[in-house]
Structure formats: structure tokens, C-alpha cells
Design a protein around this motif. Structure first.
Motif, short mmCIF file in Angstrom:
data_model
loop_
_atom_site.label_atom_id
_atom_site.label_comp_id
_atom_site.label_asym_id
_atom_site.label_seq_id
_atom_site.Cartn_x
_atom_site.Cartn_y
_atom_site.Cartn_z
N LEU A 14 -9.20 19.79 10.45
CA LEU A 14 -8.49 20.08 11.70
C LEU A 14 -7.69 18.86 12.15
CD1 LEU A 14 -8.24 22.30 13.88
CD2 LEU A 14 -10.09 21.18 15.09
N LEU A 15 -8.34 17.68 12.09
CA LEU A 15 -7.67 16.46 12.53
C LEU A 15 -6.45 16.16 11.66
CD1 LEU A 15 -10.74 14.21 13.39
CD2 LEU A 15 -9.10 15.24 14.97
N LEU A 16 -6.60 16.38 10.34
CA LEU A 16 -5.46 16.14 9.45
C LEU A 16 -4.29 17.02 9.87
CD1 LEU A 16 -4.18 14.95 6.82
CD2 LEU A 16 -5.02 16.98 5.66
N LYS A 17 -4.59 18.28 10.13
CA LYS A 17 -3.54 19.24 10.44
C LYS A 17 -2.86 18.89 11.77
CE LYS A 17 -4.44 23.10 8.76
NZ LYS A 17 -5.29 24.28 8.61
N VAL A 18 -3.68 18.54 12.76
CA VAL A 18 -3.14 18.30 14.09
C VAL A 18 -2.44 16.94 14.17
CG1 VAL A 18 -3.73 17.97 16.51
CG2 VAL A 18 -4.85 19.77 15.19
N LEU A 19 -3.06 15.91 13.57
CA LEU A 19 -2.56 14.55 13.76
C LEU A 19 -1.53 14.13 12.72
CD1 LEU A 19 -5.91 12.75 14.69
CD2 LEU A 19 -4.11 13.53 16.23
N VAL A 20 -1.63 14.67 11.51
CA VAL A 20 -0.75 14.21 10.43
C VAL A 20 0.14 15.32 9.89
CG1 VAL A 20 -0.67 13.08 8.18
CG2 VAL A 20 -2.49 12.49 9.77
N GLY A 21 -0.41 16.51 9.72
CA GLY A 21 0.34 17.59 9.07
C GLY A 21 0.09 17.56 7.58
N SER A 22 1.16 17.52 6.79
CA SER A 22 0.99 17.41 5.34
C SER A 22 0.60 15.98 4.99
CB SER A 22 2.28 17.77 4.63
OG SER A 22 2.48 19.15 4.66
N PRO A 23 -0.27 15.84 3.98
CA PRO A 23 -0.71 14.50 3.61
C PRO A 23 0.45 13.59 3.21
CG PRO A 23 -1.86 16.20 2.33
CD PRO A 23 -0.85 16.90 3.17
N VAL A 24 0.42 12.37 3.71
CA VAL A 24 1.44 11.38 3.36
C VAL A 24 0.70 10.19 2.78
CG1 VAL A 24 3.21 9.85 4.29
CG2 VAL A 24 2.83 12.10 5.33
N SER A 25 1.21 9.62 1.70
CA SER A 25 0.47 8.52 1.09
C SER A 25 0.63 7.26 1.93
CB SER A 25 0.94 8.28 -0.34
OG SER A 25 2.22 7.70 -0.34
N ILE A 26 -0.36 6.39 1.83
CA ILE A 26 -0.37 5.16 2.63
C ILE A 26 -0.53 3.96 1.71
CG2 ILE A 26 -1.29 6.12 4.77
CD1 ILE A 26 -4.08 5.17 3.66
N GLN A 27 -0.40 2.78 2.28
CA GLN A 27 -0.61 1.56 1.51
C GLN A 27 -2.03 1.07 1.75
OE1 GLN A 27 2.33 0.86 -0.24
NE2 GLN A 27 0.85 -0.18 -1.53
N GLY A 28 -2.93 1.36 0.84
CA GLY A 28 -4.32 0.94 1.01
C GLY A 28 -4.55 -0.41 0.36
N PHE A 29 -5.80 -0.63 -0.07
CA PHE A 29 -6.14 -1.89 -0.73
C PHE A 29 -5.48 -1.96 -2.10
CE2 PHE A 29 -9.77 -1.51 2.16
CZ PHE A 29 -9.75 -2.78 2.72
N PRO A 30 -4.79 -3.08 -2.40
CA PRO A 30 -4.24 -3.22 -3.75
C PRO A 30 -5.33 -3.63 -4.72
CG PRO A 30 -3.78 -5.17 -2.46
CD PRO A 30 -4.52 -4.23 -1.55
N VAL A 31 -5.02 -3.50 -6.00
CA VAL A 31 -5.95 -4.00 -7.02
C VAL A 31 -5.95 -5.52 -6.94
CG1 VAL A 31 -6.27 -4.28 -9.50
CG2 VAL A 31 -5.71 -2.04 -8.55
N TRP A 32 -7.12 -6.10 -6.95
CA TRP A 32 -7.23 -7.55 -6.88
C TRP A 32 -7.99 -8.05 -8.11
CZ3 TRP A 32 -11.70 -10.66 -4.89
CH2 TRP A 32 -11.40 -12.03 -4.88
N GLN A 33 -7.25 -8.59 -9.06
CA GLN A 33 -7.91 -9.13 -10.24
C GLN A 33 -8.53 -10.46 -9.86
OE1 GLN A 33 -4.55 -9.26 -12.93
NE2 GLN A 33 -5.05 -7.23 -13.74
N ILE A 34 -9.85 -10.57 -10.05
CA ILE A 34 -10.53 -11.79 -9.65
C ILE A 34 -10.08 -12.93 -10.57
CG2 ILE A 34 -12.76 -12.91 -9.38
CD1 ILE A 34 -13.97 -10.25 -8.74
N PRO A 35 -9.51 -13.99 -9.98
CA PRO A 35 -8.97 -15.08 -10.80
C PRO A 35 -10.07 -15.63 -11.73
CG PRO A 35 -8.44 -15.39 -8.48
CD PRO A 35 -9.40 -14.25 -8.56
N GLY A 36 -9.71 -15.89 -12.95
CA GLY A 36 -10.69 -16.44 -13.88
C GLY A 36 -11.50 -15.35 -14.54
N LEU A 37 -12.31 -14.67 -13.73
CA LEU A 37 -13.20 -13.66 -14.30
C LEU A 37 -12.44 -12.55 -15.02
CD1 LEU A 37 -15.86 -13.27 -11.46
CD2 LEU A 37 -16.12 -14.39 -13.67
N SER A 38 -11.27 -12.16 -14.47
CA SER A 38 -10.54 -11.05 -15.07
C SER A 38 -9.95 -11.43 -16.42
CB SER A 38 -9.44 -10.56 -14.13
OG SER A 38 -8.51 -11.60 -13.91
#
Lengths: 309, 348
Positions: free
Chosen positions: A111-135
Motif C-alpha cells: 500500500l505504501l509503495l503504491k501511495v508514496l512512490v507509484g511504480s518502482p524506481v531504482s535508487i542509489q544504494g550501497f556500492p560494492v566495496w572491495q576491501i583493500p588488500g583482502l580482495s
């Protein structure tokens, strides 16, 4: 078949498996705390959806992903409070109230998606973070250290929950309350207080599991996007014998086999897709039936506690 | 008893919230219950009342949204006083849908559309009880005419045509010569789409490899996303797929800077810079045709299609899409429309 067994593919499968296990880990470890204290919460799915939406919407409005995670934790905790009031204080039948909570979360998030957003829109979430050294470590690097931050935190939760459950007073109280609430009560442990804490903690983690999908892995919210994942998380708690390591192994097994079947299909291994998608479920059932024996569930699981009965 | 009843209270509340999104929603007049005009109202006044049953939601950016959007457009064209719309979402389960179909039919709706291949058997049972009401469903070609039923329309969007055109586009865009397709299940509209897509790719560039994977579900957003990740690791530099779960895959495509090609509904709303094109189902003409046929006295018994030829399928291209690829795809559209291109489906 040769392609399927090449190093690159095997690394790919393991990498996917590690990532896919993330939401299961959050949700199942949270649920494990609740069950160890005697409360079965089948509402995980609904809480995950609400957490996923809360995190998504926060970022959608321009908030940082971290703020989204905070929102997911808070909404999860609130739903946990609701579950605790109903199942601990009012002593409602846990199975039914959990399913109710699940449907509530499903309906409200849609319900909240429909009322507040409508159709799903992509967002900028957490990027991939390669752990320095370990990766950079061959093989292990690309499998374990090439993810977004919520994946790393999920795996850190395993040792943390081990420590909390077995090395702290709180953990001792949780286990006591789940095994023998009368005895715990006679020793001055506030049974219902402990259960409130575990249910709220469990639901906060379930909310975070949702966030790990919506602002971690997928960067979008879709109605019913968890698609039964929350119920699998509950099953994983049983599978893992109510122990953090068991939950970890169960989650990894299930998600690695999921990843394996995806690769089988992508590489064109001639097996009907319907059969392929069944693999993780079949294997889980086989392991449960054959491998896991003599696990004792918390003695007071699903039993509300009332003094003097 | 006290314990059980508290659980039931929560269940009821949950049910109410669910109902808020899934119960019949009447528009434009509002009110959750169909406003029960006399059963023969459709025949005597000039208002057409259409009820729509959707397996998913009106904002699924796929199958359900496509027909809902078209119906709303038609309403804007005809006027809200001439076309009344009600719809029920999340009717994936047939028993729920059957109950709703019956309720709409009994409450004066002229046309009840059950938008999914799973509803056929229920319709065949219900339709004879409401001879004044028209029913429509698809993807199918079964109207029940062989059983003597006269008031069911069947419709069939040619997902293979949409697949073909997007296949041509994808084959022109790919540089790695590998395309990843994220499907739901290998059946119905989704299967048509895959068959057409493979044919379109093959006709354009036989060297291009299409890796096809199914998730076994329409709503497993997380697995669809992981499927997209897997395709990318396996070398794909263009992705496509169908059903509502692809929002997960579109998110992954966006993060990796890989173009996505959509079908069914306009998916550019999810990630404008990532979606190169959407081959969309435009149901407006088909709905118009059904309403016109009904007005002329034909209550059912016919099969209608969405094709490029009749404008039921059209492609929306992103301005950023490579010009030569768009040109080739438009040529394919024209070829399908005039019949010079025949889709050759090869066994998989």
C-alpha cells in the motif's frame, strides 16, 4: 559441463552464494534469538518487507543509505514491539499472530509503495566495496571481499551472535528463559522482559534483512519482493539447530545451491529449468532428513509464560 | 481461548490492510463494493462498466500494469461517465479470482476481464451463469465456443513479436556477443517472449549467444537480480527479461552500467538511463474492439491478438540507444506488421 567446473565459474558460484545468503543471515540470526527465548515469530517475512520499504523510501527521498538502514532497524523494532505485545503480553497463539504480522507487513508495504512512490524506481544504494588488500587474495578475495558493506556486516553478525548467546549474561538469560522459564523466573530473571528484548532485536534484524535487499543487493523495492524469503529464514533456524554456526551453514548451503542452479541454466546445461529451481529446496530437505539428527529445540518454544501456572 | 482470539484479531487487521490493496476498487465513483446497478443495466444505458482482475498489481511495470494503463487511457478518451472501471489486484490464486469474477458479474459489470492464463477453467464455469455479461481472458485462444459458450473473448498478445523486435535490437547492441535473458517460468506469455527473442537474435546475428535462465517464479526479485549478476559474469553485455520480478535485474543492470531491454510495460520508469527500449503491450485498441463488438451484439466467442500490425504492440526507444540498432529493430517492426518477417521458433 566443463564450463561449469572451471575455476572462474566456481568462484562465480561461491561469490553469488555468499551474497545471496545475506538476507537469510540477518533474518535467521534475529529469529534465532527469539526462538531461543521461546518465541516463534512467523512474521519475519512481513517485517522484512516493511524494513525493505522503509530503507528504500528513505533513500528514495534523498537520504543516505545508512539512514535507510537506520529506518529499517527502527521500523523492524516497532513491528517487533507489536509482535511482543501480542504474543508475550497478550499470549496470543504464536503461529497465528506471526502469520498475521506477515500479512500485515505485506499489505502495508504494498500500500505504501503504491501511495508514496507509484511504480518502482531504482535508487542509489550501497556500492560494492572491495576491501583493500583482502580482495587481492587469489580465489578467496573475489569470493568473500567483493561485496557491499551490508554483506560484510551480515557475516560479522555470526561471531557477534555466538558471543552474545554464549558469553554474556543476556545470552544466558535468553537460553534459560527458552529452556525453563519457571526456573529462570525463580532466579529473578524477568522472563517476559527477556522475550520482549529478543523479539524486538529479532525483528530489527529482520528489518535490516529487508534493507540488505532494497538498498544493498537490488537498489529497488517491489511489492512482495521477499517472495517467501522470510519463511525460509525461519526454516533455517530449525535447520541450523538454533545455533549461529548452524544457521550460517544452512544459509550458505541454500544460497550456494541457488547460485549453482542459476549458473547451470546460464551455461546451458541441459536440465529443465523447473527441475533446476527446485534443487536448493530438495537438497535442504535431504540434509534435514539425513544429516541433521537429535537436535533439541528450546523446550519452551511457542509456550507463553504465565506466573504461577 | 484468549490466546487464540488475540491472534485472530491480528490476522483480521492484517486481512483488512491486505484488503485495502486487493479488494475491488471501483473508480471513478469510489466505494469498495460495486455499486450494484440492475443486472441488465449494461444493455439499457450507455455506460460501459469494466472490471479487471489482475494477478499482480497495477504498478508491477509488467503484465498487469500494461492492461491497466491502457484501460485508463481508454477511459480518458471515452470519458469517465461513459466508461467505469473497477479492478482487483493480487488475484494470482484462482479461487480468489473466481469469487471476484462472480461478484463483478453479479453486480452489473458489462465486461469482466480475467487477466491471466490461469483463469480459463473458472471462466468456462462462470460465464454460462451470466449470459448478459461478457468475459475476456488471456493469454489464450480458448473462448469456450466448442462447449457452446458465447460470451467469452480470448486474447493473445504476441509476446513472440515483442521478443523478436527486442531480440534484433539486443543483437545489434551487444559487443561481447553474449546476451542474458532473465525469465520467470518457461510457459505461457513468458515462453512466447523467449522463443521470439531467440528467433530475432538469430535472424540478426547467428553468432550471438543468448543465455536463458528462469527463476521458477514471477515475484522472486532477489533471485532475478542474482540471475542478472550471473549473466554479467558469464559475459553478457545486454540484458532482458519479462515479468514483474525483473525490477531486481534492472537494478543490477543499472549498477553495472549494462543496457536493459524491457517488454510488456514501459520499464524506463525504473531506471531511465539503463532501459534502452521497452516493447509494450498497448491494449487500448483491443479493449475498444471488445466494447464495440459487445455494443453490436457479439458478447464473446472471438479471439483477439496484440500485434505490431494492429498497433497492440509498440516499442518505445531510449534516445541513447545506438541509431543502427534502433533502425534494425524498426525494420523488424515493419516486417512483422506487413507479414514479410515470419518468426521461426526453434526447439530449445
Amino acid at each position: 559441463m566443463d564450463n561449469l567446473l572451471s575455476t572462474a565459474t566456481l568462484i562465480g558460484i561461491a561469490h553469488s552464494g555468499v551474497r545471496l545468503a545475506t538476507p537469510y543471515l540477518y533474518a535467521a540470526i534475529g529469529e534465532m534469538f527469539g526462538q531461543r527465548s521461546g518465541v516463534l515469530n512467523l512474521g519475519v517475512e512481513g517485517v522484512m518487507l516493511m524494513g525493505a520499504f522503509a530503507a528504500y523510501y528513505t533513500v528514495f527521498l534523498g537520504g543516505a543509505p545508512w539512514l535507510g538502514v537506520a529506518a529499517a532497524l527502527m521500523i523492524g523494532a516497532l513491528m517487533g514491539l507489536l509482535m511482543a505485545v501480542i504474543s508475550v503480553t497478550m499470549q496470543a497463539e504464536q503461529g497465528i499472530s506471526g502469520i498475521g504480522l506477515s500479512l500485515f507487513g505485506l499489505g502495508l508495504s504494498s500500500l505504501l509503495l503504491k501511495v508514496l512512490v507509484g511504480s518502482p524506481v531504482s535508487i542509489q544504494g550501497f556500492p560494492v566495496w572491495q576491501i583493500p588488500g583482502l580482495s587481492r587474495i587469489p580465489i578467496l578475495g573475489p569470493i568473500f571481499f567483493d561485496h557491499d558493506i551490508l554483506v560484510y556486516i551480515a557475516y560479522l553478525l555470526v561471531p557477534i551472535s555466538l558471543y552474545v548467546l554464549y558469553k554474556t549474561t543476556f545470552g544466558l538469560k535468553v537460553r534459560a528463559v527458552g529452556q525453563n522459564p519457571e526456573a529462570a523466573d525463580s532466579l529473578g530473571v524477568r522472563v517476559n522482559g527477556v522475550r520482549y528484548a529478543t523479539v524486538i532485536l529479532g525483528c530489527a534484524l529482520a528489518g535490516m534483512a529487508g534493507a540488505s535487499l532494497s538498498v544493498g543487493l537490488l537498489n529497488i523495492f517491489q511489492e512482495n519482493m521477499t517472495n517467501g524469503l522470510g519463511f525460509i529464514a525461519v526454516a533455517l533456524v530449525y535447520f541450523g539447530g538454533w545455533r549461529p554456526i548452524g544457521v550460517l551453514l544452512g544459509a550458505l548451503l541454500f544460497s550456494t545451491v541457488s547460485a549453482f542452479q542459476l549458473w547451470m541454466q546460464v551455461l546451458g546445461v541441459p536440465i529443465p529449468s523447473d527441475l533446476a529451481v527446485m534443487l536448493p529446496y530438495i537438497l535442504t530437505i535431504v540434509v534435514l532428513a539425513v544429516g541433521v539428527k537429535q537436535i533439541r529445540q528450546p523446550a519452551a518454544l511457542t509456550k507463553p509464560y504465565e506466573r504461577g501456572e | 481461548m484468549r490466546k487464540l482470539s488475540w491472534g485472530l484479531v491480528l490476522l483480521l487487521i492484517a486481512g483488512l490492510v491486505l484488503a485495502a490493496c486487493t479488494a475491488p476498487v471501483a473508480a471513478p465513483t469510489g466505494g469498495a463494493q460495486p455499486a450494484a446497478p440492475a443486472a441488465d443495466a449494461g444493455a439499457t444505458d450507455d455506460v460501459v462498466r469494466v472490471a479487471l482482475l489482475l494477478p499482480s498489481t497495477i504498478n508491477d511495470i509488467a503484465w498487469s500494469q500494461s492492461i491497466y494503463t491502457s484501460l485508463k487511457e481508454l477511459q480518458a478518451e471515452m470519458g469517465e461517465d461513459k466508461l467505469e472501471i473497477a479492478y482487483s489486484e493480487n488475484m494470482f490464486n484462482v479461487p480468489d479470482a473466481a469469487a471476484a469474477i462472480r461478484e463483478y458479474a453479479a453486480n452489473g459489470y458489462d465486461l469482466v476481464i480475467a487477466h491471466g492464463a490461469q483463469y480459463g477453467d473458472s471462466l468456462m464455469e462462470i460465464a454460462p451463469d451470466f449470459p448478459e455479461v461478457s468475459f475476456a481472458w488471456g493469454t489464450s485462444t480458448r473462448t469456450g465456443a466448442d462447449q457452446g459458450i458465447t460470451n467469452i473473448f480470448a486474447y493473445e498478445p504476441r509476446g513472440d513479436e515483442a521478443g523478436y523486435v527486442t531480440g534484433v535490437l539486443a543483437a545489434k547492441i551487444t559487443k561481447s556477443k553474449v546476451i542474458g535473458l532473465v525469465g520467470p517460468v518457461d510457459a505461457g506469455d513468458a515462453k512466447l517472449h523467449v522463443d521470439g527473442f531467440l528467433a530475432g537474435v538469430k535472424a540478426t546475428d547467428p553468432e550471438v549467444k543468448v543465455n536463458v535462465s528462469f527463476t521458477g517464479s514471477f515475484g522472486d526479485t532477489a533471485l532475478a537480480a542474482e540471475a542478472a549478476n550471473t549473466h554479467i559474469k558469464a559475459g553478457a553485455d545486454v540484458l532482458t527479461g519479462s515479468s514483474q520480478q525483473v525490477v531486481g535485474a534492472i537494478g543490477v543492470a543499472k549498477e553495472n552500467g549494462i543496457p536493459w531491454i524491457g517488454v510488456q510495460a514501459d520499464q524506463s520508469t525504473a531506471a531511465p538511463e539503463t532501459v534502452m527500449a521497452s516493447a509494450i503491450y498497448d491494449w487500448k485498441q483491443l479493449l475498444k474492439d471488445i466494447i464495440a463488438k459487445r455494443a453490436a451484439g457479439t458478447l464473446g466467442g472471438e479471439v483477439l491478438q496484440l500485434t505490431y500490425a494492429n498497433g497492440g504492440i509498440r516499442t518505445i526507444y531510449n534516445e541513447a540507444a545506438p541509431a543502427d540498432a534502433v533502425e534494425a529493430a524498426k525494420a523488424a517492426e515493419a516486417g512483422l506488421a506487413d507479414g514479410s518477417i515470419k518468426i521461426v521458433v526453434e526447439p530449445r
